[in-house]
Design a protein around this motif. Structure first.
Motif, short mmCIF file in Angstrom:
data_model
loop_
_atom_site.label_atom_id
_atom_site.label_comp_id
_atom_site.label_asym_id
_atom_site.label_seq_id
_atom_site.Cartn_x
_atom_site.Cartn_y
_atom_site.Cartn_z
N UNK A 102 0.18 91.92 31.31
CA UNK A 102 -0.89 90.59 31.29
C UNK A 102 -0.34 89.81 30.22
N UNK A 103 0.56 90.13 29.57
CA UNK A 103 1.19 89.13 28.41
C UNK A 103 2.33 88.08 28.72
N UNK A 104 2.78 88.60 30.00
CA UNK A 104 3.57 87.51 30.59
C UNK A 104 5.06 87.78 30.25
N UNK A 105 5.93 86.89 30.58
CA UNK A 105 7.46 86.90 30.32
C UNK A 105 7.60 86.53 28.86
N UNK A 106 8.68 87.18 28.26
CA UNK A 106 9.13 87.47 26.82
C UNK A 106 10.28 86.88 26.46
N UNK A 107 10.30 86.09 25.28
CA UNK A 107 11.52 85.72 24.88
C UNK A 107 11.80 86.54 23.38
N UNK A 108 13.28 86.34 23.31
CA UNK A 108 14.03 86.90 21.86
C UNK A 108 13.14 86.23 20.76
N UNK A 109 12.94 85.04 20.87
CA UNK A 109 12.16 84.16 19.69
C UNK A 109 10.86 84.90 19.35
N UNK A 110 10.14 85.03 20.63
CA UNK A 110 8.72 85.53 20.42
C UNK A 110 8.94 86.88 19.69
N UNK A 111 9.79 87.91 20.04
CA UNK A 111 9.75 89.24 19.59
C UNK A 111 10.01 89.00 18.04
N UNK A 112 11.03 88.19 17.83
CA UNK A 112 11.42 88.05 16.33
C UNK A 112 10.45 87.34 15.39
N UNK A 113 9.27 86.64 16.04
CA UNK A 113 8.32 86.04 15.44
C UNK A 113 7.14 86.93 15.11
N UNK A 144 6.21 94.19 15.94
CA UNK A 144 5.26 94.51 17.00
C UNK A 144 5.68 94.89 18.32
N UNK A 145 6.38 93.77 18.80
CA UNK A 145 6.92 93.91 20.24
C UNK A 145 8.10 94.90 20.22
N UNK A 146 8.63 95.36 19.17
CA UNK A 146 9.68 96.55 19.31
C UNK A 146 9.00 97.88 19.06
N UNK A 147 7.65 97.87 19.11
CA UNK A 147 6.88 99.19 19.31
C UNK A 147 5.97 99.41 20.48
N UNK A 163 8.50 102.81 28.06
CA UNK A 163 7.44 103.15 27.08
C UNK A 163 6.89 101.81 26.36
N UNK A 164 8.04 100.82 26.19
CA UNK A 164 7.65 99.49 25.44
C UNK A 164 6.69 98.79 26.17
N UNK A 165 6.80 98.35 27.42
CA UNK A 165 5.98 97.63 27.94
C UNK A 165 4.84 98.26 29.00
N UNK A 166 5.49 99.55 29.58
CA UNK A 166 4.44 100.04 30.51
C UNK A 166 3.31 100.76 29.45
N UNK A 167 3.94 101.23 28.47
CA UNK A 167 3.25 102.00 27.33
C UNK A 167 3.29 103.30 27.41
N UNK A 168 2.57 103.91 26.46
CA UNK A 168 3.10 105.39 26.15
C UNK A 168 1.50 106.04 26.02
#
Ligand SMILES: [Zn+2]
Lengths: 406, 151
Positions: free
Chosen positions: A188-199, A209-212, A348-353
Protein backbone atom coordinates in the motif's frame (compact mmCIF):
# COMPACT_ATOMS: atom_id res chain seq x y z
CA UNK A 1 24.99 -43.68 -3.10
CA UNK A 2 25.29 -39.90 -3.41
CA UNK A 3 22.95 -36.96 -3.07
CA UNK A 4 22.61 -37.06 -6.88
CA UNK A 5 20.48 -40.17 -6.46
CA UNK A 6 17.93 -37.91 -4.82
CA UNK A 7 17.77 -35.63 -7.89
CA UNK A 8 14.16 -35.41 -9.10
CA UNK A 9 13.36 -38.55 -7.12
CA UNK A 10 10.60 -36.79 -5.20
CA UNK A 11 8.06 -34.13 -6.04
CA UNK A 12 5.51 -31.75 -4.60
CA UNK A 13 2.02 -32.92 -5.54
CA UNK A 14 -0.01 -30.43 -3.54
CA UNK A 15 0.46 -27.02 -2.01
CA UNK A 16 -1.64 -24.61 -0.01
CA UNK A 17 -1.06 -21.31 1.67
CA UNK A 18 -2.90 -18.70 3.65
CA UNK A 19 -2.06 -15.07 4.37
CA UNK A 20 -3.87 -12.88 6.86
CA UNK A 21 -4.96 -9.42 5.86
CA UNK A 22 -3.63 -6.44 7.83
CA UNK A 23 -6.34 -6.51 10.51
CA UNK A 24 -6.90 -10.30 10.63
CA UNK A 25 -5.88 -12.10 13.83
CA UNK A 26 -5.55 -15.87 13.56
CA UNK A 27 -3.43 -18.27 15.59
CA UNK A 28 -0.50 -20.08 13.94
CA UNK A 29 -2.46 -23.35 14.22
CA UNK A 30 -5.39 -21.73 12.45
CA UNK A 31 -3.37 -20.49 9.47
CA UNK A 32 -1.46 -23.79 9.34
CA UNK A 33 -4.76 -25.70 9.24
CA UNK A 34 -6.04 -23.60 6.36
CA UNK A 35 -2.81 -24.22 4.45
CA UNK A 36 -2.98 -27.98 5.11
CA UNK A 37 -6.60 -28.18 3.92
CA UNK A 38 -5.73 -26.32 0.75
CA UNK A 39 -2.71 -28.56 0.10
CA UNK A 40 -4.75 -31.76 0.54
CA UNK A 41 -7.44 -30.44 -1.78
CA UNK A 42 -4.84 -29.40 -4.36
CA UNK A 43 -3.26 -32.88 -4.26
CA UNK A 44 -6.62 -34.64 -4.35
CA UNK A 45 -5.71 -36.52 -1.18
CA UNK A 46 -7.49 -37.24 2.09
CA UNK A 47 -6.11 -36.47 5.52
CA UNK A 48 -5.69 -40.20 6.16
CA UNK A 49 -3.38 -40.53 3.17
CA UNK A 50 -0.76 -38.53 5.10
CA UNK A 51 1.75 -40.72 6.93
CA UNK A 52 4.54 -38.19 7.39
CA UNK A 53 4.46 -34.75 9.04
CA UNK A 54 7.31 -32.23 9.17
CA UNK A 55 7.17 -28.69 10.45
CA UNK A 56 9.76 -25.97 10.74
CA UNK A 57 10.73 -24.25 13.94
CA UNK A 58 7.91 -23.53 16.36
CA UNK A 59 6.09 -20.30 15.43
CA UNK A 60 6.99 -17.08 17.24
CA UNK A 61 3.30 -16.72 17.98
CA UNK A 62 3.01 -20.14 19.66
CA UNK A 63 6.48 -21.10 20.91
CA UNK A 64 5.69 -24.66 21.93
CA UNK A 65 8.56 -26.95 20.90
CA UNK A 66 7.86 -30.16 18.97
CA UNK A 67 5.35 -28.16 17.03
CA UNK A 68 4.92 -30.95 14.46
CA UNK A 69 3.26 -32.86 17.29
CA UNK A 70 1.11 -29.92 18.34
CA UNK A 71 -0.06 -29.53 14.76
CA UNK A 72 -0.63 -33.25 14.13
CA UNK A 73 -2.72 -33.53 17.29
CA UNK A 74 -4.65 -30.37 16.43
CA UNK A 75 -5.64 -31.88 13.08
CA UNK A 76 -5.90 -35.46 14.40
CA UNK A 77 -3.25 -36.74 12.04
CA UNK A 78 -1.34 -39.81 13.31
CA UNK A 79 1.99 -39.82 11.44
CA UNK A 80 4.38 -42.75 11.42
CA UNK A 81 7.23 -40.45 10.36
CA UNK A 82 7.46 -36.97 11.85
CA UNK A 83 9.84 -34.37 13.17
CA UNK A 84 10.53 -30.70 13.48
CA UNK A 85 13.19 -29.62 10.98
CA UNK A 86 14.99 -26.63 12.31
CA UNK A 87 18.24 -24.98 11.46
CA UNK A 88 16.61 -21.83 12.73
CA UNK A 89 13.97 -20.75 10.21
CA UNK A 90 15.94 -22.18 7.26
CA UNK A 91 14.85 -25.67 8.31
CA UNK A 92 11.51 -25.01 6.62
CA UNK A 93 13.30 -24.98 3.28
CA UNK A 94 15.25 -28.12 4.19
CA UNK A 95 11.98 -29.91 5.00
CA UNK A 96 11.73 -30.61 1.27
CA UNK A 97 15.03 -32.51 1.32
CA UNK A 98 14.06 -34.45 4.43
CA UNK A 99 10.69 -35.31 2.89
CA UNK A 100 12.41 -36.42 -0.32
CA UNK A 101 14.76 -38.67 1.67
CA UNK A 102 11.84 -40.19 3.57
CA UNK A 103 9.66 -40.99 0.56
CA UNK A 104 12.50 -42.33 -1.59
CA UNK A 105 13.65 -44.54 1.27
CA UNK A 106 10.12 -45.86 1.57
CA UNK A 107 9.78 -44.65 5.14
CA UNK A 108 6.71 -42.63 4.23
CA UNK A 109 4.48 -42.25 1.21
CA UNK A 110 3.06 -38.75 1.59
CA UNK A 111 4.97 -36.26 3.73
CA UNK A 112 3.14 -33.10 4.73
CA UNK A 113 5.56 -30.18 5.25
CA UNK A 114 4.16 -27.19 7.09
CA UNK A 115 5.41 -23.77 8.12
CA UNK A 116 3.23 -21.17 9.77
CA UNK A 117 3.29 -18.25 12.13
CA UNK A 118 1.29 -15.30 13.30
CA UNK A 119 2.76 -12.44 15.21
CA UNK A 120 -0.33 -10.47 16.02
CA UNK A 121 0.11 -11.07 19.75
CA UNK A 122 3.84 -10.53 20.14
CA UNK A 123 6.34 -7.77 20.76
CA UNK A 124 8.60 -8.94 17.94
CA UNK A 125 11.47 -6.56 18.67
CA UNK A 126 12.13 -8.07 22.07
CA UNK A 127 11.07 -11.62 21.18
CA UNK A 128 13.49 -12.04 18.28
CA UNK A 129 16.34 -10.31 20.06
CA UNK A 130 15.80 -12.85 22.85
CA UNK A 131 16.12 -15.83 20.50
CA UNK A 132 18.82 -14.65 18.15
CA UNK A 133 21.35 -12.84 20.33
CA UNK A 134 23.72 -14.35 22.88
CA UNK A 135 22.16 -14.08 26.36
CA UNK A 136 25.56 -13.78 28.00
CA UNK A 137 27.84 -11.84 25.67
CA UNK A 138 25.50 -9.79 23.45
CA UNK A 139 22.19 -9.17 25.22
CA UNK A 140 23.69 -7.12 28.10
CA UNK A 141 24.54 -4.49 25.45
CA UNK A 142 20.88 -4.46 24.34
CA UNK A 143 21.39 -4.64 20.57
CA UNK A 144 18.35 -4.74 18.33
CA UNK A 145 18.52 -7.33 15.53
CA UNK A 146 19.14 -4.67 12.85
CA UNK A 147 22.27 -3.63 14.80
CA UNK A 148 23.52 -7.24 14.69
CA UNK A 149 22.91 -7.52 10.93
CA UNK A 150 24.43 -4.05 10.49
CA UNK A 151 27.78 -5.48 11.67
CA UNK A 152 27.82 -7.52 8.45
CA UNK A 153 26.75 -4.57 6.29
CA UNK A 154 29.47 -2.40 7.85
CA UNK A 155 32.09 -5.02 7.09
CA UNK A 156 30.84 -5.56 3.50
CA UNK A 157 31.15 -1.82 2.87
CA UNK A 158 34.69 -1.94 4.25
CA UNK A 159 35.80 -5.07 2.38
CA UNK A 160 33.80 -5.20 -0.86
CA UNK A 161 32.84 -1.63 -1.71
CA UNK A 162 29.18 -2.15 -0.98
CA UNK A 163 27.38 1.23 -0.94
CA UNK A 164 24.21 2.66 0.58
CA UNK A 165 22.88 3.00 -2.96
CA UNK A 166 23.27 -0.75 -3.49
CA UNK A 167 21.28 -1.35 -0.31
CA UNK A 168 18.62 1.09 -1.44
CA UNK A 169 18.41 -0.68 -4.79
CA UNK A 170 17.34 -3.90 -3.08
CA UNK A 171 14.51 -2.10 -1.26
CA UNK A 172 13.30 -0.59 -4.54
CA UNK A 173 13.47 -3.95 -6.36
CA UNK A 174 11.52 -5.73 -3.62
CA UNK A 175 8.90 -2.99 -3.61
CA UNK A 176 8.65 -3.13 -7.43
CA UNK A 177 7.46 -6.73 -7.01
CA UNK A 178 5.60 -6.22 -3.75
CA UNK A 179 3.21 -3.54 -5.05
CA UNK A 180 1.66 -6.20 -7.28
CA UNK A 181 0.96 -8.66 -4.46
CA UNK A 182 -2.37 -8.35 -2.62
CA UNK A 183 -0.88 -9.60 0.68
CA UNK A 184 2.48 -7.80 0.61
CA UNK A 185 2.77 -5.81 3.81
CA UNK A 186 4.30 -2.72 2.20
CA UNK A 187 2.25 -2.86 -1.04
CA UNK A 188 0.00 0.00 0.00
CA UNK A 189 3.01 2.30 0.27
CA UNK A 190 3.25 2.28 -3.53
CA UNK A 191 6.29 2.56 -5.78
CA UNK A 192 9.58 3.54 -4.20
CA UNK A 193 12.66 5.49 -5.29
CA UNK A 194 16.32 5.23 -4.27
CA UNK A 195 16.05 8.76 -2.84
CA UNK A 196 13.10 7.79 -0.63
CA UNK A 197 15.04 4.83 0.77
CA UNK A 198 18.12 6.96 1.45
CA UNK A 199 16.06 9.61 3.23
CA UNK A 200 14.16 7.15 5.43
CA UNK A 201 15.18 7.26 9.07
CA UNK A 202 18.26 5.46 10.32
CA UNK A 203 17.56 2.33 12.40
CA UNK A 204 21.03 0.87 12.90
CA UNK A 205 23.64 2.43 10.62
CA UNK A 206 24.06 1.79 7.76
CA UNK A 207 20.58 0.26 7.74
CA UNK A 208 17.66 2.64 7.23
CA UNK A 209 13.99 1.90 7.72
CA UNK A 210 13.34 0.82 4.11
CA UNK A 211 16.35 -1.55 4.28
CA UNK A 212 14.76 -3.53 7.12
CA UNK A 213 11.98 -6.10 6.70
CA UNK A 214 8.64 -5.29 8.15
CA UNK A 215 6.76 -7.70 10.38
CA UNK A 216 3.95 -9.17 8.39
CA UNK A 217 1.57 -10.24 7.11
CA UNK A 218 0.09 -10.77 10.60
CA UNK A 219 -0.29 -14.46 9.85
CA UNK A 220 1.05 -16.71 7.14
CA UNK A 221 1.03 -20.44 6.56
CA UNK A 222 2.19 -22.77 3.85
CA UNK A 223 1.98 -26.51 3.29
CA UNK A 224 3.28 -28.87 0.63
CA UNK A 225 2.82 -32.60 0.17
CA UNK A 226 5.83 -34.58 -1.06
CA UNK A 227 5.80 -38.06 -2.55
CA UNK A 228 8.05 -40.06 -4.89
CA UNK A 229 8.40 -38.76 -8.44
CA UNK A 230 7.00 -42.04 -9.71
CA UNK A 231 3.87 -41.70 -7.59
CA UNK A 232 3.69 -37.98 -8.41
CA UNK A 233 3.48 -38.70 -12.14
CA UNK A 234 0.62 -41.09 -11.43
CA UNK A 235 -1.52 -38.78 -9.30
CA UNK A 236 -0.60 -35.24 -10.36
CA UNK A 237 -0.98 -33.21 -13.55
CA UNK A 238 1.68 -30.72 -12.50
CA UNK A 239 4.23 -32.13 -10.05
CA UNK A 240 7.09 -29.85 -8.98
CA UNK A 241 10.29 -31.89 -8.77
CA UNK A 242 12.89 -31.45 -6.06
CA UNK A 243 16.07 -31.26 -8.17
CA UNK A 244 18.61 -30.18 -5.63
CA UNK A 245 19.07 -29.30 -2.00
CA UNK A 246 21.97 -28.22 0.18
CA UNK A 247 22.49 -26.72 3.59
CA UNK A 248 25.27 -25.36 5.77
CA UNK A 249 25.50 -24.13 9.36
CA UNK A 250 28.50 -22.04 10.45
CA UNK A 251 27.59 -20.61 13.86
CA UNK A 252 24.76 -19.60 16.09
CA UNK A 253 25.28 -16.10 17.53
CA UNK A 254 26.93 -13.65 15.15
CA UNK A 255 29.80 -12.43 17.31
CA UNK A 256 30.73 -16.03 18.16
CA UNK A 257 31.20 -16.58 14.40
CA UNK A 258 34.45 -14.61 14.86
CA UNK A 259 35.66 -17.56 16.94
CA UNK A 260 35.47 -19.84 13.86
CA UNK A 261 39.11 -19.56 12.87
CA UNK A 262 39.30 -22.54 10.56
CA UNK A 263 36.86 -24.94 8.94
CA UNK A 264 36.81 -28.05 6.79
CA UNK A 265 34.64 -25.96 4.42
CA UNK A 266 35.77 -23.29 1.96
CA UNK A 267 34.46 -20.28 3.87
CA UNK A 268 37.02 -17.76 2.65
CA UNK A 269 39.47 -15.99 4.93
CA UNK A 270 38.50 -16.87 8.49
CA UNK A 271 37.50 -15.47 10.86
CA UNK A 272 34.93 -13.37 9.06
CA UNK A 273 31.26 -12.41 9.08
CA UNK A 274 31.15 -11.58 5.38
CA UNK A 275 31.27 -15.11 3.94
CA UNK A 276 28.25 -17.23 4.78
CA UNK A 277 27.23 -20.87 4.47
CA UNK A 278 25.08 -19.96 1.46
CA UNK A 279 27.96 -20.65 -0.94
CA UNK A 280 28.40 -24.18 0.42
CA UNK A 281 24.65 -24.87 0.51
CA UNK A 282 24.32 -23.62 -3.07
CA UNK A 283 27.28 -25.67 -4.33
CA UNK A 284 25.72 -28.82 -2.85
CA UNK A 285 22.31 -28.01 -4.32
CA UNK A 286 23.71 -27.23 -7.78
CA UNK A 287 25.78 -30.40 -7.75
CA UNK A 288 22.82 -32.55 -6.78
CA UNK A 289 20.62 -30.87 -9.41
CA UNK A 290 23.33 -31.03 -12.09
CA UNK A 291 22.77 -27.39 -13.00
CA UNK A 292 24.47 -24.03 -12.46
CA UNK A 293 23.36 -20.48 -11.72
CA UNK A 294 22.74 -19.75 -15.45
CA UNK A 295 19.99 -22.38 -15.52
CA UNK A 296 17.89 -20.72 -12.81
CA UNK A 297 14.76 -18.87 -14.00
CA UNK A 298 13.41 -17.40 -10.76
CA UNK A 299 15.01 -16.83 -7.35
CA UNK A 300 13.78 -16.22 -3.81
CA UNK A 301 16.41 -15.09 -1.32
CA UNK A 302 16.35 -13.82 2.22
CA UNK A 303 15.93 -10.04 2.34
CA UNK A 304 15.32 -9.51 6.04
CA UNK A 305 17.81 -6.70 5.53
CA UNK A 306 18.82 -5.30 2.16
CA UNK A 307 22.37 -6.64 2.23
CA UNK A 308 21.11 -10.20 2.85
CA UNK A 309 19.81 -10.35 -0.72
CA UNK A 310 23.16 -9.11 -2.04
CA UNK A 311 25.07 -11.68 0.01
CA UNK A 312 22.79 -14.35 -1.46
CA UNK A 313 23.10 -13.19 -5.07
CA UNK A 314 26.88 -13.16 -4.61
CA UNK A 315 27.17 -16.57 -2.98
CA UNK A 316 24.55 -18.21 -5.20
CA UNK A 317 26.90 -17.42 -8.09
CA UNK A 318 25.03 -14.54 -9.76
CA UNK A 319 27.77 -12.01 -8.95
CA UNK A 320 31.36 -12.03 -7.78
CA UNK A 321 30.93 -9.62 -4.84
CA UNK A 322 28.10 -7.96 -2.96
CA UNK A 323 28.94 -4.68 -4.71
CA UNK A 324 28.61 -6.39 -8.10
CA UNK A 325 25.32 -7.91 -6.91
CA UNK A 326 24.28 -4.37 -5.96
CA UNK A 327 25.04 -3.16 -9.49
CA UNK A 328 23.04 -6.07 -10.90
CA UNK A 329 20.07 -5.03 -8.77
CA UNK A 330 20.43 -1.34 -9.73
CA UNK A 331 20.47 -2.36 -13.42
CA UNK A 332 16.92 -3.70 -13.03
CA UNK A 333 17.83 -7.30 -13.90
CA UNK A 334 16.41 -8.69 -10.65
CA UNK A 335 13.16 -6.71 -10.89
CA UNK A 336 9.98 -7.28 -12.93
CA UNK A 337 10.92 -7.94 -16.57
CA UNK A 338 14.57 -8.57 -15.65
CA UNK A 339 16.76 -11.51 -16.60
CA UNK A 340 16.99 -12.81 -13.01
CA UNK A 341 13.60 -12.24 -11.32
CA UNK A 342 14.33 -12.15 -7.58
CA UNK A 343 11.97 -12.08 -4.60
CA UNK A 344 8.94 -11.99 -6.85
CA UNK A 345 6.36 -11.67 -4.05
CA UNK A 346 8.19 -8.62 -2.71
CA UNK A 347 10.58 -10.69 -0.63
CA UNK A 348 10.91 -10.47 3.11
CA UNK A 349 11.61 -6.73 2.69
CA UNK A 350 8.28 -5.79 1.09
CA UNK A 351 6.09 -8.88 1.43
CA UNK A 352 7.07 -8.98 5.08
CA UNK A 353 8.56 -11.44 7.47
CA UNK A 354 6.03 -13.30 9.55
CA UNK A 355 8.34 -14.99 12.05
CA UNK A 356 10.16 -18.04 10.66
CA UNK A 357 7.24 -18.64 8.26
CA UNK A 358 8.80 -16.12 5.88
CA UNK A 359 10.84 -19.11 4.67
CA UNK A 360 7.64 -20.97 3.83
CA UNK A 361 6.46 -17.88 1.93
CA UNK A 362 9.62 -18.13 -0.21
CA UNK A 363 8.92 -21.82 -0.91
CA UNK A 364 5.25 -21.12 -1.69
CA UNK A 365 6.10 -18.24 -4.04
CA UNK A 366 8.47 -20.53 -5.97
CA UNK A 367 5.83 -23.26 -6.30
CA UNK A 368 3.29 -20.64 -7.39
CA UNK A 369 5.67 -19.21 -10.02
CA UNK A 370 6.51 -22.67 -11.37
CA UNK A 371 2.81 -23.57 -11.54
CA UNK A 372 1.94 -20.14 -12.94
CA UNK A 373 -0.59 -19.57 -10.17
CA UNK A 374 0.88 -16.44 -8.58
CA UNK A 375 -1.09 -13.95 -6.57
CA UNK A 376 1.32 -11.17 -7.50
CA UNK A 377 3.35 -10.55 -10.64
CA UNK A 378 4.03 -13.63 -12.75
CA UNK A 379 7.36 -14.51 -14.34
CA UNK A 380 6.99 -15.83 -17.91
CA UNK A 381 6.95 -19.65 -17.69
CA UNK A 382 9.92 -20.37 -15.43
CA UNK A 383 11.09 -23.99 -15.38
CA UNK A 384 13.64 -23.87 -12.58
CA UNK A 385 13.17 -21.98 -9.34
CA UNK A 386 15.73 -21.58 -6.55
CA UNK A 387 14.86 -20.91 -2.91
CA UNK A 388 17.56 -19.74 -0.56
CA UNK A 389 16.60 -19.45 3.09
CA UNK A 390 18.68 -18.26 5.98
CA UNK A 391 18.15 -18.78 9.66
CA UNK A 392 19.44 -16.85 12.64
CA UNK A 393 22.15 -14.25 12.23
CA UNK A 394 23.36 -15.57 8.83
CA UNK A 395 23.98 -18.75 10.80
CA UNK A 396 22.09 -21.39 8.83
CA UNK A 397 21.59 -21.67 5.10
CA UNK A 398 19.40 -23.89 2.99
CA UNK A 399 19.10 -23.91 -0.80
CA UNK A 400 16.45 -25.86 -2.68
CA UNK A 401 16.11 -26.12 -6.44
CA UNK A 402 12.66 -26.95 -7.80
CA UNK A 403 11.60 -27.67 -11.36
CA UNK A 404 8.55 -28.33 -13.49
CA UNK A 405 10.40 -31.15 -15.25
CA UNK A 406 13.02 -33.78 -14.53
CA UNK B 1 28.31 -13.82 43.95
CA UNK B 2 24.89 -12.65 42.89
CA UNK B 3 25.69 -13.11 39.22
CA UNK B 4 25.65 -16.86 39.59
CA UNK B 5 23.16 -16.92 42.42
CA UNK B 6 20.26 -19.25 42.71
CA UNK B 7 18.21 -17.14 40.37
CA UNK B 8 20.67 -17.60 37.52
CA UNK B 9 21.43 -21.27 37.88
CA UNK B 10 17.89 -22.49 38.27
CA UNK B 11 16.19 -20.35 35.65
CA UNK B 12 15.45 -22.23 32.44
CA UNK B 13 14.68 -18.92 30.70
CA UNK B 14 16.79 -18.80 27.53
CA UNK B 15 17.17 -15.04 27.59
CA UNK B 16 19.08 -12.61 29.71
CA UNK B 17 17.46 -11.29 32.87
CA UNK B 18 16.27 -7.69 32.84
CA UNK B 19 16.37 -6.09 36.27
CA UNK B 20 16.89 -2.66 37.78
CA UNK B 21 16.84 -1.11 34.31
CA UNK B 22 19.71 -3.24 32.99
CA UNK B 23 19.99 -6.48 31.10
CA UNK B 24 22.02 -8.91 33.17
CA UNK B 25 24.00 -11.56 31.32
CA UNK B 26 22.80 -15.11 31.76
CA UNK B 27 26.09 -16.09 33.35
CA UNK B 28 27.30 -19.59 32.58
CA UNK B 29 29.49 -21.48 35.06
CA UNK B 30 32.33 -21.60 32.52
CA UNK B 31 32.36 -17.80 32.25
CA UNK B 32 32.11 -16.85 35.90
CA UNK B 33 35.81 -15.87 36.15
CA UNK B 34 35.28 -13.53 33.19
CA UNK B 35 32.47 -11.65 34.94
CA UNK B 36 34.36 -11.63 38.24
CA UNK B 37 37.31 -10.15 36.35
CA UNK B 38 35.16 -7.35 34.96
CA UNK B 39 34.23 -6.36 38.52
CA UNK B 40 37.98 -6.02 39.18
CA UNK B 41 38.66 -4.06 35.94
CA UNK B 42 40.28 -7.08 34.31
CA UNK B 43 39.37 -8.31 30.84
CA UNK B 44 39.92 -12.04 31.09
CA UNK B 45 39.98 -14.73 28.43
CA UNK B 46 41.14 -18.33 28.25
CA UNK B 47 44.15 -19.80 26.52
CA UNK B 48 44.57 -23.42 25.53
CA UNK B 49 47.63 -25.07 27.05
CA UNK B 50 47.74 -27.64 24.26
CA UNK B 51 47.18 -25.75 20.99
CA UNK B 52 47.86 -22.25 22.47
CA UNK B 53 44.80 -20.67 20.82
CA UNK B 54 43.06 -17.86 22.72
CA UNK B 55 39.55 -18.99 23.61
CA UNK B 56 36.59 -16.63 23.88
CA UNK B 57 33.67 -16.98 24.65
CA UNK B 58 34.72 -18.95 27.74
CA UNK B 59 34.29 -22.70 27.42
CA UNK B 60 34.84 -25.89 29.34
CA UNK B 61 36.97 -27.26 26.50
CA UNK B 62 39.04 -25.66 23.77
CA UNK B 63 36.80 -25.58 20.66
CA UNK B 64 39.86 -25.92 18.40
CA UNK B 65 41.49 -29.07 19.81
CA UNK B 66 38.92 -30.19 22.44
CA UNK B 67 41.51 -30.10 25.22
CA UNK B 68 40.31 -29.08 28.66
CA UNK B 69 43.75 -27.72 29.49
CA UNK B 70 42.57 -24.11 29.59
CA UNK B 71 43.87 -21.33 31.77
CA UNK B 72 42.71 -17.78 32.39
CA UNK B 73 44.77 -14.86 31.17
CA UNK B 74 44.29 -11.13 31.33
CA UNK B 75 43.96 -9.13 28.12
CA UNK B 76 45.68 -5.77 27.77
CA UNK B 77 42.25 -4.53 26.70
CA UNK B 78 43.47 -2.94 23.50
CA UNK B 79 42.45 -3.77 19.96
CA UNK B 80 40.75 -2.38 16.91
CA UNK B 81 37.22 -2.02 15.62
CA UNK B 82 36.31 -4.93 13.32
CA UNK B 83 32.76 -3.72 12.65
CA UNK B 84 30.17 -1.50 14.30
CA UNK B 85 26.71 0.01 14.03
CA UNK B 86 25.22 3.12 15.54
CA UNK B 87 21.83 2.10 16.88
CA UNK B 88 18.97 4.64 16.81
CA UNK B 89 16.21 2.42 18.19
CA UNK B 90 16.23 1.00 21.72
CA UNK B 91 15.54 -2.66 22.45
CA UNK B 92 13.26 -1.60 25.30
CA UNK B 93 11.09 1.52 24.87
CA UNK B 94 12.09 2.85 28.31
CA UNK B 95 15.71 3.02 27.15
CA UNK B 96 15.09 5.50 24.27
CA UNK B 97 16.92 8.17 26.26
CA UNK B 98 20.12 6.15 25.90
CA UNK B 99 20.35 6.77 22.11
CA UNK B 100 22.10 6.85 19.76
CA UNK B 101 24.65 4.33 20.93
CA UNK B 102 27.17 2.19 19.09
CA UNK B 103 27.65 -1.55 19.33
CA UNK B 104 30.39 -3.41 17.53
CA UNK B 105 32.91 -6.21 17.35
CA UNK B 106 36.43 -5.53 18.58
CA UNK B 107 39.51 -7.54 17.56
CA UNK B 108 41.66 -7.83 20.69
CA UNK B 109 45.45 -7.72 20.43
CA UNK B 110 45.62 -11.23 21.93
CA UNK B 111 43.88 -12.67 18.86
CA UNK B 112 40.23 -13.01 19.75
CA UNK B 113 37.08 -10.98 19.10
CA UNK B 114 34.25 -9.75 21.29
CA UNK B 115 30.92 -7.96 20.95
CA UNK B 116 30.73 -4.75 22.94
CA UNK B 117 29.51 -1.20 23.18
CA UNK B 118 31.67 1.54 21.66
CA UNK B 119 31.69 5.06 23.01
CA UNK B 120 30.72 7.47 20.23
CA UNK B 121 33.49 10.08 20.05
CA UNK B 122 32.54 13.75 20.21
CA UNK B 123 33.25 15.60 16.97
CA UNK B 124 34.40 12.57 14.97
CA UNK B 125 33.10 9.25 13.71
CA UNK B 126 33.83 5.64 14.44
CA UNK B 127 35.72 3.77 11.71
CA UNK B 128 36.63 0.16 11.04
CA UNK B 129 40.24 -0.38 12.09
CA UNK B 130 40.32 2.36 14.75
CA UNK B 131 42.38 1.58 17.85
CA UNK B 132 40.26 1.20 20.96
CA UNK B 133 40.83 0.51 24.64
CA UNK B 134 38.56 -1.17 27.17
CA UNK B 135 36.86 0.55 30.11
CA UNK B 136 34.53 -1.04 32.61
CA UNK B 137 31.07 0.42 33.00
CA UNK B 138 29.93 -0.40 36.53
CA UNK B 139 26.22 -0.53 35.78
CA UNK B 140 25.31 -2.09 39.14
CA UNK B 141 27.03 -3.27 42.33
CA UNK B 142 27.30 -6.78 40.94
CA UNK B 143 27.76 -6.07 37.23
CA UNK B 144 30.51 -4.34 35.25
CA UNK B 145 30.25 -4.36 31.46
CA UNK B 146 33.44 -4.07 29.42
CA UNK B 147 33.05 -1.33 26.81
CA UNK B 148 35.56 0.35 24.51
CA UNK B 149 36.51 3.88 23.53
CA UNK B 150 38.96 5.33 21.01
CA UNK B 151 42.50 4.93 22.34
ZN1 LIG C 1 43.25 -26.12 22.05
Amino acid sequence: MSSKDLRAAAAIVGFGDYHCTADEKKSPLHVASLAVSAALKDAGLEKDDIDGVLTGREPSGDQRPQWQNILSAYLKITPTYSSQITIHAAGMNSMLKHAAMAVTAGVAKYVLCVGADSIAYLNPRVHVAGIDTDPEFEQPYEPIIPAIYAQIACRLMHEQGLTEKHLAGVAVQCQDWGIHHPFASKASKGPLTIEQVLSSRMIAAPLRLWMCATWGPPGTGGAVIVTTAENARRISRNPIYILGSGECVTHDYLSDRMGLRRSRLALGNLPSITATGCRIAAANAYEMAGIGPDDVDVVQTPSNFAHSELLSLNELGFASSTAEAGELVLSGETGPGGRLPTNTNGGWLSFGQCGPACVMDSVMETVRQLRQETRGKRVERPEIGLVHALGGMQACHSVTILSTST
Amino acid sequence: MKLLGKENTTRPDPVARKADGFTYPRVSPEALPYWEGCLQNELRYQRCGDCSEPVFHPRAVCPYCLSDNLSWECSEGVGEIYSFSVQYVALYPEREGNLPRAVGIVALKEGYHMFTELEIPVGSELRVGQKVRVYFDRVADDLALPKFRID
